[in-house]
Motif scaffolding. Sequence first.
Motif, mmCIF file in Angstrom:
data_model
loop_
_atom_site.group_PDB
_atom_site.id
_atom_site.type_symbol
_atom_site.label_atom_id
_atom_site.label_comp_id
_atom_site.label_asym_id
_atom_site.label_seq_id
_atom_site.Cartn_x
_atom_site.Cartn_y
_atom_site.Cartn_z
ATOM 1 N N PHE A 106 0.449 -1.571 -0.117
ATOM 2 C CA PHE A 106 -0.170 -0.010 0.021
ATOM 3 C C PHE A 106 0.746 1.187 0.117
ATOM 4 O O PHE A 106 0.679 2.145 -0.573
ATOM 5 N N VAL A 107 2.176 1.301 0.894
ATOM 6 C CA VAL A 107 2.560 2.378 1.112
ATOM 7 C C VAL A 107 3.181 2.660 -0.879
ATOM 8 O O VAL A 107 3.777 3.564 -1.528
ATOM 9 N N GLU A 108 4.075 0.983 -1.130
ATOM 10 C CA GLU A 108 4.400 1.347 -2.340
ATOM 11 C C GLU A 108 3.807 2.043 -3.386
ATOM 12 O O GLU A 108 3.986 2.642 -4.557
ATOM 13 N N GLU A 109 2.243 2.062 -3.728
ATOM 14 C CA GLU A 109 1.348 1.837 -4.439
ATOM 15 C C GLU A 109 1.202 3.659 -4.883
ATOM 16 O O GLU A 109 0.966 4.316 -5.442
ATOM 17 N N VAL A 110 0.903 3.249 -3.021
ATOM 18 C CA VAL A 110 0.617 5.325 -3.134
ATOM 19 C C VAL A 110 1.501 5.870 -3.462
ATOM 20 O O VAL A 110 1.471 7.452 -3.896
ATOM 21 N N TYR A 111 2.480 5.851 -3.176
ATOM 22 C CA TYR A 111 4.348 6.506 -3.445
ATOM 23 C C TYR A 111 3.999 6.508 -5.635
ATOM 24 O O TYR A 111 4.390 7.307 -5.536
ATOM 25 N N GLN A 112 3.975 5.604 -5.543
ATOM 26 C CA GLN A 112 4.752 5.119 -7.051
ATOM 27 C C GLN A 112 3.526 6.057 -7.846
ATOM 28 O O GLN A 112 3.356 6.307 -9.097
ATOM 29 N N ASP A 113 2.141 5.807 -7.820
ATOM 30 C CA ASP A 113 1.217 6.078 -8.203
ATOM 31 C C ASP A 113 0.609 7.630 -7.922
ATOM 32 O O ASP A 113 -0.746 8.446 -8.505
ATOM 33 N N SER A 145 21.351 5.195 -13.757
ATOM 34 C CA SER A 145 22.353 5.867 -14.557
ATOM 35 C C SER A 145 21.015 6.471 -15.369
ATOM 36 O O SER A 145 21.093 7.319 -16.744
ATOM 37 N N VAL A 146 19.982 7.485 -15.570
ATOM 38 C CA VAL A 146 18.401 7.903 -16.229
ATOM 39 C C VAL A 146 18.243 9.115 -14.998
ATOM 40 O O VAL A 146 18.405 9.602 -13.932
ATOM 41 N N GLY A 147 18.798 10.191 -16.055
ATOM 42 C CA GLY A 147 18.525 11.556 -15.964
ATOM 43 C C GLY A 147 17.531 12.719 -16.398
ATOM 44 O O GLY A 147 17.176 11.904 -17.560
ATOM 45 N N ALA A 148 17.577 13.581 -16.225
ATOM 46 C CA ALA A 148 16.671 14.400 -16.848
ATOM 47 C C ALA A 148 16.557 15.874 -17.161
ATOM 48 O O ALA A 148 17.870 16.605 -16.307
ATOM 49 N N ASN A 159 15.296 3.845 -14.307
ATOM 50 C CA ASN A 159 14.739 3.422 -15.611
ATOM 51 C C ASN A 159 13.321 4.721 -16.270
ATOM 52 O O ASN A 159 13.481 5.013 -15.797
ATOM 53 N N HIS A 160 13.540 5.193 -17.383
ATOM 54 C CA HIS A 160 12.754 5.516 -17.840
ATOM 55 C C HIS A 160 11.332 5.803 -17.278
ATOM 56 O O HIS A 160 10.820 6.982 -17.384
ATOM 57 N N ALA A 161 10.677 4.943 -17.235
ATOM 58 C CA ALA A 161 9.244 4.824 -16.638
ATOM 59 C C ALA A 161 9.250 5.789 -14.748
ATOM 60 O O ALA A 161 8.605 6.762 -14.976
ATOM 61 N N ARG A 162 10.045 4.946 -14.369
ATOM 62 C CA ARG A 162 10.225 5.560 -13.015
ATOM 63 C C ARG A 162 10.742 7.277 -13.063
ATOM 64 O O ARG A 162 9.892 7.784 -12.616
ATOM 65 N N ALA A 163 11.730 7.243 -13.941
ATOM 66 C CA ALA A 163 11.740 8.461 -14.103
ATOM 67 C C ALA A 163 11.301 9.571 -14.215
ATOM 68 O O ALA A 163 10.988 10.482 -13.751
ATOM 69 N N THR A 164 10.534 9.378 -15.384
ATOM 70 C CA THR A 164 9.306 10.159 -15.943
ATOM 71 C C THR A 164 8.246 10.143 -14.232
ATOM 72 O O THR A 164 8.086 11.420 -14.714
ATOM 73 N N SER A 218 19.925 8.600 -20.665
ATOM 74 C CA SER A 218 20.587 7.448 -20.320
ATOM 75 C C SER A 218 21.787 7.762 -20.260
ATOM 76 O O SER A 218 22.200 7.825 -21.409
ATOM 77 N N ALA A 219 22.561 7.509 -19.423
ATOM 78 C CA ALA A 219 23.953 7.931 -18.857
ATOM 79 C C ALA A 219 24.953 6.956 -19.539
ATOM 80 O O ALA A 219 24.180 6.071 -20.080
ATOM 81 N N ALA A 220 25.840 6.865 -20.749
ATOM 82 C CA ALA A 220 26.212 6.282 -21.400
ATOM 83 C C ALA A 220 28.220 6.705 -21.413
ATOM 84 O O ALA A 220 28.689 7.457 -21.541
ATOM 85 N N SER A 221 28.731 5.449 -21.244
ATOM 86 C CA SER A 221 30.250 5.736 -21.869
ATOM 87 C C SER A 221 30.633 5.744 -23.692
ATOM 88 O O SER A 221 29.708 5.893 -23.839
ATOM 89 N N THR A 222 31.016 7.148 -23.810
ATOM 90 C CA THR A 222 31.039 8.358 -25.090
ATOM 91 C C THR A 222 32.661 9.201 -25.077
ATOM 92 O O THR A 222 32.719 9.063 -24.246
ATOM 93 N N ASN A 223 32.433 9.448 -26.168
ATOM 94 C CA ASN A 223 33.529 10.338 -26.820
ATOM 95 C C ASN A 223 34.161 11.685 -26.241
ATOM 96 O O ASN A 223 32.099 12.436 -26.024
ATOM 97 N N GLU A 224 34.158 13.106 -25.971
ATOM 98 C CA GLU A 224 33.420 13.999 -26.331
ATOM 99 C C GLU A 224 33.139 13.909 -27.344
ATOM 100 O O GLU A 224 32.117 15.524 -27.091
ATOM 101 N N GLU A 225 33.452 14.198 -28.814
ATOM 102 C CA GLU A 225 32.761 14.323 -29.446
ATOM 103 C C GLU A 225 31.082 14.388 -29.803
ATOM 104 O O GLU A 225 29.856 15.335 -29.881
ATOM 105 N N ASN A 226 30.678 12.940 -29.306
ATOM 106 C CA ASN A 226 29.152 12.582 -29.213
ATOM 107 C C ASN A 226 29.005 13.150 -27.842
ATOM 108 O O ASN A 226 27.495 13.251 -27.562
ATOM 109 N N LYS A 227 29.669 13.445 -26.572
ATOM 110 C CA LYS A 227 28.448 14.247 -25.688
ATOM 111 C C LYS A 227 28.319 15.266 -25.518
ATOM 112 O O LYS A 227 26.764 16.242 -24.805
ATOM 113 N N THR A 228 28.991 16.009 -26.853
ATOM 114 C CA THR A 228 28.605 17.355 -27.220
ATOM 115 C C THR A 228 27.402 17.405 -27.935
ATOM 116 O O THR A 228 26.797 17.975 -27.575
ATOM 117 N N ILE A 229 27.352 16.450 -28.511
ATOM 118 C CA ILE A 229 26.279 16.026 -29.505
ATOM 119 C C ILE A 229 25.134 16.413 -29.076
ATOM 120 O O ILE A 229 24.091 16.734 -29.156
#
Length: 602
Positions: free
Chosen positions: A77-84, A195-198, A258-263, A300-311
């Motif tokens: 019940f605690v989880e349902e009230v908080y998540q919903d 690993s998910v940000g916004a 995950n993205h659903a929880r982040a949303t 989602s955070a992931a390892s990448t190079n400097e050019e891709n980070k900018t893009i």
Amino acid sequence: MESSDRTATIEEFKADVAFSIGLHSKLDRMLLLFMKRIKSRLGLVDVLTYWQKKQGSWEALSVNQGEITPPKEYAPFVEEVYQDHKDYQILTSPKGSFSYFFLIPNFGVLQLITKFSPLDKATIYGLQPLMIKLAISAILCKRFHRQAEEFNNLLTATEHTTRTTNIVSSISLMTFENFLKCLKEIICYDDTNFSVGAVMLFDFDRFRSVKDYSIFDFNQEILFALKAKLQLILPQNSVIAQVESDILAVLLPNISTNHARATQYVTSLVNAFTAEISNPIVISNRQCLMSFKCGIQTFSAASTNEENKTILSQAIIKQAEFAMDSIHLEQGKSYRFFTKELNAIAVRHRTIDNALQNAIQENELEIFYQPIVNAQEEIIAAEGLLRWNSSELGPISPAEFIPIAEKNGLIIELGYWVLRQVCMRIKENINSKTEKQLKYISANVSGIQFQHHQFGEVVNEILNKYHQSKKHLRIEITESIAVTNLSALEVLIESLGQDGVQFMLDDFGAGQSSLAYIHKLTLHTIKVDMNFVSGVHKSPKKQILCNAISDLCQQMSLECIAEGVEAPADFDYLRSLNIHGFQGFYFFKPLSSDEFHLALKG
């Protein structure tokens, strides 16, 4: 107990319990004081508060037992009230007890346990507003402890974590440039647990109208107040930056697995902020009621190079911005996430953007003219309307391409092209021996075009080239332009008015109608918004409004035009008023140049 007495009792109860919500630096003490007060006032068996230590892991505090392991039978019940995000939920036990689970926004859940006698609805509803106040106090207490923990963690953190923490903690008045640097670092910081940000972009829609009448310091105080309110509901590691004078950017790093929880989490933050600014902000004894649009993109955070980070970082910002720009507040929702559906629209916008770049050179643009008639249905004037038939995409609605042109800056070039075409058409009408002579042709001016520093100079240049059109050109402005640029507009109208150009206020009543700018500006015409005109013959309220506007125009010696006339019954009613002109599909749809020529000959 009579209703009035019952209401007074509930209000006294709320005030008494609210008093116990302090800003104590010790979370457990503050919560315990609050819980004891509720238990005493309501005669409860026990009161428990639950909050998340981390995702999926709960802590609990009981009035009777102190800190406890959360009871397993209550966990779902605690989880349902908080998540919903439910305001509350009731659980009836076979043993005759009742449990009430209340959401504490962005913090946790409060559980009230009674025996034999349930709580009445008035008491339940009286408790709900207190949950917001409790949430703020609880979050501040947790923030105090988190800051202490972060300080200790800095002493032993790895080099990578130290760098990230330093970036994230330097948030006070961050520039947008530093915000992008921070986003680039967060993108490549892959915490496997969260690993998910916004990214959130807030556009404060009423800020422009506030600051038009304010001094710079007052504007900055509003921004500081808004940032302070944001900081109340955001997690401690959030990044806040000023993008433009009235747009704030927020970075939420590592908020979920995950993205659903982040949303869900970000949605709860937006709802909490909506509640925070529902009351006016008071600055120097002046009240400012703010509204906002919020565009959101999760990543989602992931390892990448400097050019891709900018893009990637630039793409995330643009996607959040696109989501923000796609919001229409009249539809009742102040936020929007960047979704697959929005991505398809964004692709369409980019295609239109590219095609629009060469529309003038490729002769794909045309001016259509919608006549304005008098009470005898004779054409007396017209409005010039921009149309685009793309060789690549076919006919595209102005409602679709005009906002894109405003966004990419092409609206300035398009607007001057429209003014030139309208002035050329006025000259043709004046010199024609077969066409009915018009009083004027009007052209619409975008707010962005109006703000262009050379606007007055270019208009004068066009008028000098087509000097015959000077007294027959009218410029239509919207209420939004009048509200946001009143002082500059006064000067411009006076300047162009010396050359015979007259101004019309379009869509009167659709936005922030104000007698102040009608009084201050040297206007010639008011165009009544079609929302007041459509169905006026059967709407007493619309009749009152149209009567009032027409009387106002008469008293102030202004011409009054009713636009959007589509039914004969509406026309019959409107021409009984003191209205000088009528425009709408009942008379003419927008006509091509050839069709307009034939209509003037007829």
